[in-house]
Design a protein around this motif. Structure first.
Motif, PDB file in Angstrom:
ATOM      1  N   VAL A  66       0.878  -1.069  -0.001  1.00  0.00           N
ATOM      2  CA  VAL A  66      -0.030  -0.068   0.169  1.00  0.00           C
ATOM      3  C   VAL A  66       0.859   1.133  -0.079  1.00  0.00           C
ATOM      4  O   VAL A  66       1.895   1.347   0.522  1.00  0.00           O
ATOM      5  N   THR A  67       0.541   2.143  -0.844  1.00  0.00           N
ATOM      6  CA  THR A  67       1.047   3.499  -0.714  1.00  0.00           C
ATOM      7  C   THR A  67       1.240   4.058   0.693  1.00  0.00           C
ATOM      8  O   THR A  67       0.033   4.113   1.387  1.00  0.00           O
ATOM      9  N   GLY A  68       2.383   4.418   1.003  1.00  0.00           N
ATOM     10  CA  GLY A  68       2.347   5.055   2.314  1.00  0.00           C
ATOM     11  C   GLY A  68       3.255   4.187   3.350  1.00  0.00           C
ATOM     12  O   GLY A  68       3.471   4.449   4.552  1.00  0.00           O
ATOM     13  N   TYR A  69       3.231   2.665   2.801  1.00  0.00           N
ATOM     14  CA  TYR A  69       3.797   1.694   3.954  1.00  0.00           C
ATOM     15  C   TYR A  69       4.685   0.824   3.101  1.00  0.00           C
ATOM     16  O   TYR A  69       4.581  -0.081   2.848  1.00  0.00           O
ATOM     17  N   PRO A  70       5.965   1.712   2.834  1.00  0.00           N
ATOM     18  CA  PRO A  70       7.045   1.060   2.019  1.00  0.00           C
ATOM     19  C   PRO A  70       7.528  -0.306   2.587  1.00  0.00           C
ATOM     20  O   PRO A  70       7.772  -0.348   3.941  1.00  0.00           O
ATOM     21  N   GLY A  71       7.714  -1.429   2.049  1.00  0.00           N
ATOM     22  CA  GLY A  71       8.336  -2.689   2.480  1.00  0.00           C
ATOM     23  C   GLY A  71       7.391  -3.477   3.394  1.00  0.00           C
ATOM     24  O   GLY A  71       7.741  -4.457   3.920  1.00  0.00           O
ATOM     25  N   LYS A  72       6.347  -3.200   3.607  1.00  0.00           N
ATOM     26  CA  LYS A  72       5.318  -3.623   4.523  1.00  0.00           C
ATOM     27  C   LYS A  72       4.086  -4.446   3.592  1.00  0.00           C
ATOM     28  O   LYS A  72       3.616  -3.790   2.670  1.00  0.00           O
ATOM     29  N   ALA A  73       3.868  -5.941   3.753  1.00  0.00           N
ATOM     30  CA  ALA A  73       3.103  -6.523   3.267  1.00  0.00           C
ATOM     31  C   ALA A  73       1.590  -6.724   3.987  1.00  0.00           C
ATOM     32  O   ALA A  73       1.766  -7.017   4.949  1.00  0.00           O
ATOM     33  N   PHE A  74       0.536  -6.712   3.130  1.00  0.00           N
ATOM     34  CA  PHE A  74      -0.821  -7.140   3.805  1.00  0.00           C
ATOM     35  C   PHE A  74      -1.455  -8.277   3.152  1.00  0.00           C
ATOM     36  O   PHE A  74      -1.035  -8.416   1.967  1.00  0.00           O
ATOM     37  N   THR A  75      -2.238  -8.753   3.756  1.00  0.00           N
ATOM     38  CA  THR A  75      -2.995 -10.002   3.202  1.00  0.00           C
ATOM     39  C   THR A  75      -4.406  -9.883   3.225  1.00  0.00           C
ATOM     40  O   THR A  75      -4.929  -9.316   4.201  1.00  0.00           O
ATOM     41  N   GLY A  76      -5.191 -10.668   2.641  1.00  0.00           N
ATOM     42  CA  GLY A  76      -6.781 -10.490   2.616  1.00  0.00           C
ATOM     43  C   GLY A  76      -7.145 -11.903   1.754  1.00  0.00           C
ATOM     44  O   GLY A  76      -6.424 -12.651   1.589  1.00  0.00           O
ATOM     45  N   LYS A  77      -8.519 -11.908   1.493  1.00  0.00           N
ATOM     46  CA  LYS A  77      -9.168 -13.066   0.832  1.00  0.00           C
ATOM     47  C   LYS A  77     -10.261 -12.405  -0.185  1.00  0.00           C
ATOM     48  O   LYS A  77     -10.869 -11.459   0.236  1.00  0.00           O
ATOM     49  N   VAL A  78     -10.028 -13.000  -1.301  1.00  0.00           N
ATOM     50  CA  VAL A  78     -11.061 -12.441  -2.210  1.00  0.00           C
ATOM     51  C   VAL A  78     -12.483 -13.110  -2.088  1.00  0.00           C
ATOM     52  O   VAL A  78     -12.864 -14.122  -1.542  1.00  0.00           O
ATOM     53  N   THR A  79     -13.498 -11.992  -1.924  1.00  0.00           N
ATOM     54  CA  THR A  79     -14.842 -12.390  -1.274  1.00  0.00           C
ATOM     55  C   THR A  79     -15.720 -12.207  -2.767  1.00  0.00           C
ATOM     56  O   THR A  79     -16.852 -12.930  -2.357  1.00  0.00           O
ATOM     57  N   ARG A  80     -15.683 -11.242  -3.359  1.00  0.00           N
ATOM     58  CA  ARG A  80     -16.536 -11.233  -4.575  1.00  0.00           C
ATOM     59  C   ARG A  80     -15.729 -11.194  -5.917  1.00  0.00           C
ATOM     60  O   ARG A  80     -14.675 -10.307  -6.073  1.00  0.00           O
ATOM     61  N   ILE A  81     -16.288 -11.561  -7.084  1.00  0.00           N
ATOM     62  CA  ILE A  81     -15.851 -11.483  -8.427  1.00  0.00           C
ATOM     63  C   ILE A  81     -17.077 -10.681  -9.309  1.00  0.00           C
ATOM     64  O   ILE A  81     -17.736 -11.532  -9.373  1.00  0.00           O
ATOM     65  N   ASN A  82     -16.667  -9.910  -9.982  1.00  0.00           N
ATOM     66  CA  ASN A  82     -17.721  -9.245 -10.667  1.00  0.00           C
ATOM     67  C   ASN A  82     -17.888 -10.210 -12.039  1.00  0.00           C
ATOM     68  O   ASN A  82     -17.148 -10.592 -12.458  1.00  0.00           O
TER      69      ASN A  82
END
Length: 379
Positions: A242-258
């Protein structure tokens, strides 16, 4: 008989011994004496031109980019008209469910509420009288003291009085709701992200007053090429930065697909849910990452160590102090980290040459230079 010594024997043996020594003892000095070229010196390679095959987790999947938004967001709107008397929250204010955000002038609706409440009192009294009259009429009818038509009249009067009471209660409920709407409250616990009204503003029903978001859960709204849609599934892990957090990774899960792609861009919109318990993420930030379609632990090597220009990919391995060309079989490719999974050819711990060192001719002796002007031969 006397034996005469053969004085010519030493003359024959000495040249033969010299030939044996010359054949068995070739040194650099002998080579120079004979005019032969000395063996070539090892090619020096710096440590920056080396990499080691490591056992790591590697993943593959389509790249995605998009922006963050609150998973739970509400725009609080005015339910009645009137001037705003006061506001009690600003942008960034943390609020709980039901927290007072603003007050709208309620003098008109309060008068309506008082009138409705008085109407309920009157209707309740009339309904009680009608109920008692009906009870008395039923007892008299049983004794034969009144005609049947008088009993029916008492029943109709009671029914009308109960209907008027119900109508009065409904009017009171509506007036109570309008009176409550004059006090603008937060629909759930969260943070005020937008305040669109100030004290003294005159608002109309439907006007936006505040926007409240729940920062504990965010969503990533991203686009993926339609050609890679088959690699995405509901529940697939998503990793992104994410912009503003260099070098940091975030995780999540796909919940919807168009279910449909954008005809102008050929992109499909997906939504991934992102936990945000520490409130590190905020709405509106730009994010880049990828959805993981496959992931496993395997021998991994950087893409810059593999030459894929030929019929079969190959690497230049350093073994026994010499460069060795080895054909390899590749598996997953991690585009995010630019690494390959190696299925065959090399194994974990093997040392490979990178960059300009890949131009060394296979079979050439290699010497690895190290800092402080020291040098070692890689075995």
């Amino acid at each position: 008989m006397s034996v005469i010594p053969n004085r010519s024997m030493p003359r024959v043996l000495v040249p033969t011994a010299l030939l044996l020594v010359a054949a068995c003892g070739g040194t650099e000095a002998d080579a120079k004496a004979k005019g032969e070229a000395a063996p070539p010196a090892p090619t020096a390679v710096s440590a920056e031109n080396l990499t080691v095959v490591r056992l790591e987790k590697i993943s593959s999947g389509p790249a995605l980019s998009g922006s963050l938004a609150a998973e739970r967001e509400a725009t609080v709107r005015a339910q009645l008209s009137g001037p705003v008397l006061s506001t009690h929250a600003d942008q960034g204010s943390r609020v709980g469910a039901g927290t007072l955000l603003a007050r709208i002038d309620d003098r008109t609706v309060r008068d309506q509420f008082l009138g409705a409440r008085s109407g309920v009192t009157t209707a309740q009294s009339a309904a009680d009288i009608a109920a008692r009259e009906l009870s008395r009429s039923e007892k008299l009818a049983e004794a034969g003291a009144i005609a049947e038509r008088d009993l029916e009249s008492a029943r109709r009067s009671n029914l009308a009085a109960q209907s008027q009471l119900d109508d009065a209660k409904a009017r009171l409920t509506l007036a109570q709701k309008q009176l409550d709407d004059a006090q603008v409250r937060a629909p759930f616990a969260g943070v005020v992200s937008v305040r669109s009204v100030s004290a003294g503003d005159v608002v109309q029903p439907g006007a936006a007053l505040f926007t409240v978001i729940d920062p504990r859960s965010m969503r990533l709204e991203a686009n993926v090429p339609a050609s890679q849609l088959s690699a995405i599934r509901i529940g697939a892990p998503v990793t992104f930065s994410v912009t503003g957090y260099p070098g940091k990774a975030f995780t999540g899960k796909v919940t919807r697909i168009n279910p449909s792609a954008d005809p102008s861009t050929g992109q499909v919109r997906i939504v991934a849910s992102i936990p945000n318990e520490r409130n590190a993420l905020v709405s509106g930030l730009f994010a880049e990452g990828r959805a993981q379609s496959e992931s496993r632990e395997a021998p991994v090597v950087g893409a810059n160590a593999v030459d894929v220009r030929g019929v079969r990919p190959w690497v230049l391995r350093l073994k026994g102090g010499r460069a060795e060309k080895v054909e390899v079989e590749l598996g997953l490719k991690d585009d995010a980290t630019e690494k390959y999974e190696v299925l065959k050819g090399v194994m974990t711990g093997d040392t490979l040459l990178l960059g300009a060192a890949q131009g060394i001719t296979p079979g050439t002796a290699v010497r690895v230079s190290v800092p402080n002007d020291r040098a070692v031969t890689k075995n």
